[in-house]
Design a protein around this motif. Structure first.
Motif, PDB file in Angstrom:
ATOM      1  N   ASP A  48     -30.272  72.146  -8.296  1.00  0.00           N
ATOM      2  CA  ASP A  48     -30.519  72.593  -9.703  1.00  0.00           C
ATOM      3  C   ASP A  48     -29.849  73.866  -9.883  1.00  0.00           C
ATOM      4  N   GLU A  49     -28.799  74.190 -10.581  1.00  0.00           N
ATOM      5  CA  GLU A  49     -28.002  75.371 -10.655  1.00  0.00           C
ATOM      6  C   GLU A  49     -27.756  75.988  -9.277  1.00  0.00           C
ATOM      7  N   LEU A  50     -27.084  75.610  -8.643  1.00  0.00           N
ATOM      8  CA  LEU A  50     -26.740  75.954  -7.236  1.00  0.00           C
ATOM      9  C   LEU A  50     -25.971  77.180  -7.335  1.00  0.00           C
ATOM     10  N   SER A  51     -25.221  77.319  -8.171  1.00  0.00           N
ATOM     11  CA  SER A  51     -24.213  78.507  -8.367  1.00  0.00           C
ATOM     12  C   SER A  51     -24.669  79.764  -9.332  1.00  0.00           C
ATOM     13  N   THR A  52     -25.810  79.580 -10.242  1.00  0.00           N
ATOM     14  CA  THR A  52     -26.051  80.644 -11.223  1.00  0.00           C
ATOM     15  C   THR A  52     -26.668  81.955 -10.367  1.00  0.00           C
ATOM     16  N   GLY A  53     -25.653  82.705 -11.194  1.00  0.00           N
ATOM     17  CA  GLY A  53     -25.931  84.000 -10.497  1.00  0.00           C
ATOM     18  C   GLY A  53     -25.373  84.445  -9.240  1.00  0.00           C
ATOM     19  N   LEU A  54     -24.497  83.732  -8.681  1.00  0.00           N
ATOM     20  CA  LEU A  54     -23.699  84.151  -7.742  1.00  0.00           C
ATOM     21  C   LEU A  54     -22.223  84.753  -7.946  1.00  0.00           C
ATOM     22  N   ASP A  55     -21.938  85.791  -7.184  1.00  0.00           N
ATOM     23  CA  ASP A  55     -20.522  86.297  -7.488  1.00  0.00           C
ATOM     24  C   ASP A  55     -19.741  85.352  -7.057  1.00  0.00           C
TER      25      ASP A  55
END
Ligand SMILES: Nc1ncnc2c1ncn2[C@@H]1O[C@H](COP(=O)(O)OP(=O)(O)OP(=O)(O)O)[C@@H](O)[C@H]1O
Ligand SMILES: [Mg+2]
Length: 258
Positions: A154-161
């Motif tokens: 569930d939103e594995l990459s949200t907020g990652l650089d």
């Protein structure tokens, strides 16, 4: 052969209808993306597939069993990454990957996986002391460390650089090449294009489109570009439902995108 069958579940919280009858099959080995606006019911759908919530009506089957009932079997089959991880704050990265690996029969090397996700300097750090992006990457590692047959992300990459996001994508591609079936919620169309065989768009608890990433994204762009849609376009339902059995796996995408 569908390994995940979602047959019209409904789920309300008080007077809020979060999921309003979703029909979806996910074939073994497929990566299905789930897109949709905030509050449209994506997380609730994933939680129903994971067996963490029981639908008020309708049926969900994962590898033939009801995930809300046969918890033991589901725990050994499914890796889950939720928006709210809720991990023990004192657990270190090294301890957490070892613990989650222990639920499965043939796990990956947890330390190596954490390192691939850029957590090498943090193996001894407690969960509570990780940054948001580090916690997020650990949650992805914990979902995949067991080499689960099914992963729900569930939103594995949200907020990652950007670099961390690419590392996460490569780990997902590895899981896919290992044969995992993956459902991933995303707001990122580049991610959907790169990883997903099909994409389901959910709006107000219902599926409004189910197609290849290109099909869904081009239609969304089309709608955005049309300032004053004519009557033919208003209310037009997107072309729907290629069967998951038709989902043809494109050649390995890593080869073409170094
Ligand atoms: N535990 C809860 N109690 C009450 N209402 C809830 C709860 N969880 C979700 N909801 C409501 O259900 C609806 C669907 O929420 P859900 O979390 O499934 O949406 P989402 O598509 O995952 O959104 P986002 O993109 O913001 O993560 C929303 O209106 C939300 O406010
Ligand atoms: Mg959500």
């Amino acid at each position: 052969m569908a390994i995940i069958e979602v047959l019209g579940p409904r789920k309300s919280y008080g007077t809020t209808v979060a999921v309003d009858g979703i029909d979806l099959d996910v074939a073994e080995g497929e990566i299905l993306g789930v897109l949709g606006p905030n509050g449209s019911g994506k997380t609730t759908t994933v939680e129903c597939i994971a067996g963490l919530r029981r639908p008020d009506a309708g049926t969900v089957r994962v590898a033939g069993v009801d995930p809300a009932v046969d918890r033991e079997r589901i725990t050994r089959l499914v890796g889950v990454q939720l928006q709210q991880a809720g991990l023990q704050p004192k657990l270190t990265v090294r301890e957490a990957v070892a613990l989650y690996a222990s639920f499965f029969d043939r796990p990956l090397d947890g330390v190596a996986l954490a390192e691939r996700l850029g957590l090498a300097p943090k193996l001894g750090a407690r969960y509570a002391d990780l940054s948001g992006g580090q916690q997020q990457r650990l949650a992805v590692a914990l979902a995949l460390v067991g080499r689960p047959r099914i992963a729900l992300l569930d939103e594995l990459s949200t907020g990652l650089d950007p670099r961390s996001r690419r590392a996460v994508w490569e780990v997902i591609e590895q899981a896919r090449d290992d044969g995992a079936t993956i459902v991933l919620v995303t707001h990122n169309t580049e991610e959907a294009r790169r990883l997903c065989d099909r994409v389901a768009v959910i709006d107000r608890g219902r599926i409004t489109a189910l197609d290849t990433p290109e099909g869904v994204i081009s239609r969304t762009g089309e709608r955005r570009r049309s300032v004053a849609p004519g009557p033919a376009r208003v209310g037009r339902m997107p072309r729907c439902a290629r069967s998951p059995h038709d989902a043809r796996r494109p050649p390995p995408r890593r080869a073409s995108r170094p």
